[in-house]
Design a protein around this motif. Sequence first.
Motif, PDB file in Angstrom:
ATOM      1  N   GLY A 212       0.794  -1.223   0.000  1.00 51.96           N
ATOM      2  CA  GLY A 212       0.000   0.000   0.000  1.00 51.96           C
ATOM      3  C   GLY A 212       0.824   1.269   0.000  1.00 51.96           C
ATOM      4  O   GLY A 212       0.454   2.264   0.639  1.00 51.96           O
ATOM      5  N   PHE A 213       1.930   1.261  -0.728  1.00 53.55           N
ATOM      6  CA  PHE A 213       2.766   2.467  -0.786  1.00 53.55           C
ATOM      7  C   PHE A 213       1.977   3.639  -1.379  1.00 53.55           C
ATOM      8  O   PHE A 213       1.228   3.451  -2.348  1.00 53.55           O
ATOM      9  N   PRO A 214       2.145   4.842  -0.845  1.00 51.80           N
ATOM     10  CA  PRO A 214       1.449   6.020  -1.383  1.00 51.80           C
ATOM     11  C   PRO A 214       2.118   6.521  -2.669  1.00 51.80           C
ATOM     12  O   PRO A 214       2.955   7.414  -2.647  1.00 51.80           O
ATOM     13  N   ILE A 215       1.759   5.927  -3.800  1.00 46.89           N
ATOM     14  CA  ILE A 215       2.404   6.218  -5.075  1.00 46.89           C
ATOM     15  C   ILE A 215       2.104   7.644  -5.549  1.00 46.89           C
ATOM     16  O   ILE A 215       0.970   8.121  -5.488  1.00 46.89           O
ATOM     17  N   ILE A 216       3.168   8.313  -6.020  1.00 46.35           N
ATOM     18  CA  ILE A 216       3.043   9.656  -6.582  1.00 46.35           C
ATOM     19  C   ILE A 216       3.377   9.574  -8.074  1.00 46.35           C
ATOM     20  O   ILE A 216       4.522   9.289  -8.432  1.00 46.35           O
ATOM     21  N   PRO A 217       2.429   9.810  -8.965  1.00 44.05           N
ATOM     22  CA  PRO A 217       2.720   9.732 -10.406  1.00 44.05           C
ATOM     23  C   PRO A 217       3.599  10.887 -10.858  1.00 44.05           C
ATOM     24  O   PRO A 217       3.568  11.985 -10.280  1.00 44.05           O
ATOM     25  N   CYS A 218       4.411  10.632 -11.901  1.00 44.71           N
ATOM     26  CA  CYS A 218       5.251  11.685 -12.484  1.00 44.71           C
ATOM     27  C   CYS A 218       4.486  12.336 -13.625  1.00 44.71           C
ATOM     28  O   CYS A 218       4.251  11.708 -14.656  1.00 44.71           O
ATOM     29  N   ASN A 219       4.108  13.590 -13.442  1.00 43.85           N
ATOM     30  CA  ASN A 219       3.349  14.308 -14.470  1.00 43.85           C
ATOM     31  C   ASN A 219       4.237  14.923 -15.539  1.00 43.85           C
ATOM     32  O   ASN A 219       3.750  15.459 -16.523  1.00 43.85           O
ATOM     33  N   LEU A 220       5.563  14.863 -15.321  1.00 40.67           N
ATOM     34  CA  LEU A 220       6.476  15.470 -16.283  1.00 40.67           C
ATOM     35  C   LEU A 220       6.845  14.500 -17.392  1.00 40.67           C
ATOM     36  O   LEU A 220       6.686  14.789 -18.569  1.00 40.67           O
ATOM     37  N   CYS A 221       7.325  13.307 -17.034  1.00 41.01           N
ATOM     38  CA  CYS A 221       7.761  12.368 -18.068  1.00 41.01           C
ATOM     39  C   CYS A 221       6.825  11.177 -18.226  1.00 41.01           C
ATOM     40  O   CYS A 221       6.638  10.662 -19.315  1.00 41.01           O
ATOM     41  N   GLY A 222       6.229  10.726 -17.110  1.00 40.19           N
ATOM     42  CA  GLY A 222       5.410   9.516 -17.163  1.00 40.19           C
ATOM     43  C   GLY A 222       4.173   9.648 -18.022  1.00 40.19           C
ATOM     44  O   GLY A 222       3.609   8.661 -18.465  1.00 40.19           O
ATOM     45  N   SER A 223       3.734  10.886 -18.261  1.00 40.61           N
ATOM     46  CA  SER A 223       2.499  11.086 -19.018  1.00 40.61           C
ATOM     47  C   SER A 223       2.726  11.329 -20.505  1.00 40.61           C
ATOM     48  O   SER A 223       1.786  11.540 -21.261  1.00 40.61           O
ATOM     49  N   GLN A 224       3.981  11.310 -20.944  1.00 37.89           N
ATOM     50  CA  GLN A 224       4.274  11.587 -22.344  1.00 37.89           C
ATOM     51  C   GLN A 224       3.982  10.362 -23.211  1.00 37.89           C
ATOM     52  O   GLN A 224       4.447   9.260 -22.911  1.00 37.89           O
ATOM     53  N   PRO A 225       3.210  10.529 -24.296  1.00 42.14           N
ATOM     54  CA  PRO A 225       2.871   9.395 -25.158  1.00 42.14           C
ATOM     55  C   PRO A 225       4.005   9.053 -26.134  1.00 42.14           C
ATOM     56  O   PRO A 225       4.841   9.888 -26.459  1.00 42.14           O
ATOM     57  N   ASN A 226       4.010   7.802 -26.584  1.00 39.74           N
ATOM     58  CA  ASN A 226       4.895   7.357 -27.668  1.00 39.74           C
ATOM     59  C   ASN A 226       6.377   7.493 -27.350  1.00 39.74           C
ATOM     60  O   ASN A 226       7.193   7.705 -28.254  1.00 39.74           O
ATOM     61  N   LEU A 227       6.750   7.431 -26.086  1.00 38.23           N
ATOM     62  CA  LEU A 227       8.163   7.442 -25.752  1.00 38.23           C
ATOM     63  C   LEU A 227       8.808   6.153 -26.257  1.00 38.23           C
ATOM     64  O   LEU A 227       8.210   5.086 -26.200  1.00 38.23           O
ATOM     65  N   GLN A 228      10.054   6.260 -26.737  1.00 31.92           N
ATOM     66  CA  GLN A 228      10.740   5.075 -27.245  1.00 31.92           C
ATOM     67  C   GLN A 228      10.842   4.004 -26.159  1.00 31.92           C
ATOM     68  O   GLN A 228      10.658   2.812 -26.424  1.00 31.92           O
ATOM     69  N   ARG A 229      11.128   4.427 -24.921  1.00 33.43           N
ATOM     70  CA  ARG A 229      11.240   3.456 -23.826  1.00 33.43           C
ATOM     71  C   ARG A 229       9.911   2.752 -23.573  1.00 33.43           C
ATOM     72  O   ARG A 229       9.878   1.551 -23.304  1.00 33.43           O
ATOM     73  N   ALA A 230       8.816   3.485 -23.685  1.00 33.97           N
ATOM     74  CA  ALA A 230       7.505   2.876 -23.470  1.00 33.97           C
ATOM     75  C   ALA A 230       7.211   1.837 -24.541  1.00 33.97           C
ATOM     76  O   ALA A 230       6.659   0.763 -24.256  1.00 33.97           O
ATOM     77  N   VAL A 231       7.588   2.140 -25.776  1.00 37.08           N
ATOM     78  CA  VAL A 231       7.365   1.206 -26.885  1.00 37.08           C
ATOM     79  C   VAL A 231       8.171  -0.071 -26.674  1.00 37.08           C
ATOM     80  O   VAL A 231       7.664  -1.186 -26.837  1.00 37.08           O
ATOM     81  N   VAL A 232       9.440   0.094 -26.292  1.00 40.54           N
ATOM     82  CA  VAL A 232      10.289  -1.072 -26.038  1.00 40.54           C
ATOM     83  C   VAL A 232       9.764  -1.855 -24.840  1.00 40.54           C
ATOM     84  O   VAL A 232       9.762  -3.095 -24.833  1.00 40.54           O
ATOM     85  N   GLY A 233       9.292  -1.132 -23.823  1.00 41.41           N
ATOM     86  CA  GLY A 233       8.739  -1.794 -22.645  1.00 41.41           C
ATOM     87  C   GLY A 233       7.534  -2.651 -22.985  1.00 41.41           C
ATOM     88  O   GLY A 233       7.377  -3.768 -22.467  1.00 41.41           O
ATOM     89  N   GLU A 234       6.683  -2.149 -23.862  1.00 39.40           N
ATOM     90  CA  GLU A 234       5.514  -2.922 -24.294  1.00 39.40           C
ATOM     91  C   GLU A 234       5.939  -4.169 -25.068  1.00 39.40           C
ATOM     92  O   GLU A 234       5.321  -5.230 -24.949  1.00 39.40           O
ATOM     93  N   MET A 235       6.998  -4.045 -25.854  1.00 38.33           N
ATOM     94  CA  MET A 235       7.514  -5.186 -26.609  1.00 38.33           C
ATOM     95  C   MET A 235       8.001  -6.281 -25.650  1.00 38.33           C
ATOM     96  O   MET A 235       7.676  -7.465 -25.825  1.00 38.33           O
ATOM     97  N   ILE A 236       8.756  -5.884 -24.622  1.00 41.16           N
ATOM     98  CA  ILE A 236       9.280  -6.845 -23.655  1.00 41.16           C
ATOM     99  C   ILE A 236       8.144  -7.486 -22.868  1.00 41.16           C
ATOM    100  O   ILE A 236       8.141  -8.700 -22.618  1.00 41.16           O
TER     101      ILE A 236
END
Length: 314
Positions: A212-236
């Motif tokens: 139950g950790f009190p998670i804090i989302p990152c509104n600066l980078c975590g919300s950016q669409p189509n990041l190369q890392r996100a695409v690779v992460g989905e592939m993995i």
Amino acid sequence: MTQHTSTEATAVADAEKKAQLNVNKLTKWLRHAVGDAINDFNMIEPGDKIMVCLSGGKDSYTMLDILLGLQKSAPIDFSIVAVNLDQKQPGFPEHVLPDYLKSAGVDYRIIEEDTYSIVKKLVPEGKTTCSLCSRLRRGILYRVADELGATKIALGHHREDILETLFLNMFYGGKLKAMPPKLVSDDGKHVVIRPLAYCREKDIVRYSEAKGFPIIPCNLCGSQPNLQRAVVGEMIEDWDKRFPGRIESMFRALQNVVPSHLADPKLYNFVGAKADGVARADGDKAFDRETFSEPNTINILASKPADAGGCGDH
């Protein structure tokens, strides 16, 4: 009616007991994985002061929690200080981390630096902010490590983060390069460690939810669409679902590098290679057909002795 209520209560109690057993098993697995990584790479030494970089995400919370648990059982003495960089993102809940760290009895520092405004000012709209943001954050955390007298800087990157970096460098950078569990920082003044290097992201997710950790989302980078890392992460992630064992096999490959079978003349002396009649294990077997094990039979921790000692909770 009483009989029915009693049966329901028993079922609820059994479910809670089973859930707790699963959490205990998961905790033991994560501690084992972190302990093995610490031992394999000599991440923590007697007298170390570990600066745990806490972002407010599942990974850094899990890293801090596991390290605090290991600190109590480890045969060596080391201290921990949690550090959060408040980058002044709009809507950032400033009270969450201090409240959590106080309740956990953890020594901590909150560093306030308005890197958010700098990034938004310098990066054009629609462009990814990660590169500049990470450079600014790195410089600040290096400075804070000096101020605190920290001997190690702990980051919460896990196994999938390391593999994502490998593929990002291969696909977009033309390099065979990943993210090491331990390395001296680029300014040469600090040792950076990644205690979660052997941990699976899905286990970290489950652990974070259970705790139950009190998670804090990152509104600066975590919300950016189509990041190369996100695409690779989905592939993995897709590979992990469709081909069980593939992720373990790929990570194991990072620990079994054969320089003579790559193509970097700076890494292996291909130019000076000459036939001398001496048999060698890394020699070419051009006429042999290579055989491979099924991926799901490979376990990264399978060869680790259960009583390895060190910081692991075995």
